[in-house]
Motif scaffolding. Structure first.
Motif, short mmCIF file in Angstrom:
data_model
loop_
_atom_site.label_atom_id
_atom_site.label_comp_id
_atom_site.label_asym_id
_atom_site.label_seq_id
_atom_site.Cartn_x
_atom_site.Cartn_y
_atom_site.Cartn_z
N PRO A 4 11.79 57.92 42.40
CA PRO A 4 11.85 56.49 42.06
C PRO A 4 13.28 56.08 41.74
O PRO A 4 13.98 56.81 41.03
CB PRO A 4 10.95 56.39 40.82
N TYR A 32 9.01 49.22 33.71
CA TYR A 32 9.56 50.15 34.69
C TYR A 32 10.34 51.21 33.92
O TYR A 32 11.36 50.90 33.28
CB TYR A 32 10.47 49.43 35.69
N ASP A 98 8.56 41.60 34.63
CA ASP A 98 8.26 42.36 35.85
C ASP A 98 9.36 42.29 36.90
O ASP A 98 9.15 42.66 38.06
CB ASP A 98 6.94 41.89 36.47
N ASN A 101 10.16 45.83 38.43
CA ASN A 101 9.11 46.29 39.33
C ASN A 101 9.14 45.55 40.66
O ASN A 101 8.89 46.12 41.72
CB ASN A 101 7.73 46.12 38.67
N GLN A 102 9.43 44.25 40.59
CA GLN A 102 9.51 43.47 41.82
C GLN A 102 10.64 43.97 42.72
O GLN A 102 10.48 44.08 43.94
CB GLN A 102 9.70 41.99 41.49
N TYR A 103 11.76 44.28 42.11
CA TYR A 103 12.88 44.81 42.88
C TYR A 103 12.53 46.15 43.52
O TYR A 103 12.84 46.40 44.69
CB TYR A 103 14.11 44.97 41.99
N VAL A 104 11.92 47.03 42.74
CA VAL A 104 11.59 48.36 43.27
C VAL A 104 10.58 48.25 44.41
O VAL A 104 10.70 48.95 45.43
CB VAL A 104 11.07 49.26 42.14
N SER A 105 9.59 47.39 44.26
CA SER A 105 8.63 47.17 45.34
C SER A 105 9.32 46.64 46.59
O SER A 105 8.99 47.02 47.73
CB SER A 105 7.54 46.20 44.89
N PHE A 106 10.30 45.77 46.38
CA PHE A 106 11.05 45.21 47.50
C PHE A 106 11.86 46.31 48.20
O PHE A 106 11.90 46.38 49.43
CB PHE A 106 11.97 44.10 47.01
N ASP A 108 11.17 49.46 48.31
CA ASP A 108 10.22 50.32 49.03
C ASP A 108 9.76 49.68 50.34
O ASP A 108 9.38 50.38 51.29
CB ASP A 108 9.00 50.60 48.15
N SER A 109 9.79 48.34 50.39
CA SER A 109 9.31 47.64 51.58
C SER A 109 10.34 47.58 52.70
O SER A 109 10.00 47.26 53.85
CB SER A 109 8.88 46.22 51.23
N THR A 196 14.35 36.14 39.21
CA THR A 196 14.31 37.32 38.34
C THR A 196 15.03 37.14 37.01
O THR A 196 14.86 37.96 36.10
CB THR A 196 14.94 38.53 39.06
#
Length: 260
Positions: A4, A32, A98, A101-106, A108-109, A196
């Protein structure tokens, strides 16, 4: 990246005891775990360090000593930071819930490697009441003449500093813009279309001095044609002068709300 991503949040402070708790509270509420907070204080005379100590383990590392401005402080923070991604926040900013978390999900995408990720910010009054959203996707050559991305809360890959060095202390206000200009049209970026950060109005970037520094960075680092940059800078001067005049009549907030 197999593990991560670890995010380093660097905060430069000076006599920030009144505003810093809001920022640290907003970080403490992020869900996070792979995050560190680095505070670089310029030798505050108020209770800033007491605030830092009050937040205990939330602040991973800190130093307090005189510096040569915010970009010198950020460079010191970079030497302490151990994250894969680095975020810079002012002591008067606040992270939205959040956001990490939004950045990390982004991240990963993404199907390709990038070195800089920006989002949007709420531009707020002194009480953190938002009245405008700022921040657009990085786009060359538009970025060559103006800072279009929202820098507060954006993410910088550690690779970016390995390739382009650190912030120039020759700039007092727009060193972040000058740094990102170094990659020119080869800068690998991505844009997350989410808000953010809450970013308070009235900082040094809202000034004639900032406009002058932007012109210098655009020409010297961005290699923008001088005549084109002069014309653009003149238009920015005129618009800023009008806004500054309207502020005297308390009209600025109303007009900016119409822009959102």
């Amino acid at each position: 990246m197999s593990h991560p991503p670890r995010i380093s949040i660097i905060i430069a402070t000076y006599n920030a005891s009144v505003l810093l708790p809001d920022l640290l509270d907003s970080i403490s509420k992020q869900d996070y775990p792979h995050c560190e907070v680095v505070v670089v204080d310029g030798g505050s005379k108020d209770d800033t360090l007491q605030v830092v100590h009050r937040y205990g383990d939330l602040v991973t590392s800190w130093i307090s000593e005189p510096d040569r401005g915010i970009f010198d402080a950020w460079n010191k923070g970079l030497r302490l930071a151990k994250g894969d991604w680095v975020m810079f926040l002012g002591s008067d900013d606040c992270l939205l819930p959040d956001a990490l978390n939004q950045y990390v999900s982004f991240i990963d995408s993404l199907d390709h490697e990038v070195d800089f990720i920006s989002s949007r910010v709420y531009y707020t009054d002194k009480n953190l009441v938002p009245y405008r959203v700022l921040g657009w996707a990085w786009e060359w050559p538009r970025f060559q003449r103006e800072m279009t991305v929202a820098h507060p809360g954006s993410l910088h890959s550690r690779r970016l500093f390995e390739k382009y060095g650190v912030f120039s202390t020759a700039y007092r206000i727009v060193g972040d813009y000058e740094f990102l200009l170094r990659g020119r049209n080869e800068l690998r970026t991505a844009f997350m279309d989410k808000v953010t950060v809450r970013f308070r109005e009235g900082g040094s970037s809202d000034s004639y001095a900032a406009i002058r520094e932007c012109f210098h960075a655009s020409v010297s680092t961005g290699k923008s044609p001088v005549v084109r940059s002069l014309l653009y800078t003149f238009s920015v001067y005129v618009k800023f002068s009008i806004r500054k005049f309207l502020r005297k009549f308390n009209l600025n907030l109303y007009l900016r709300r119409q822009e959102t």
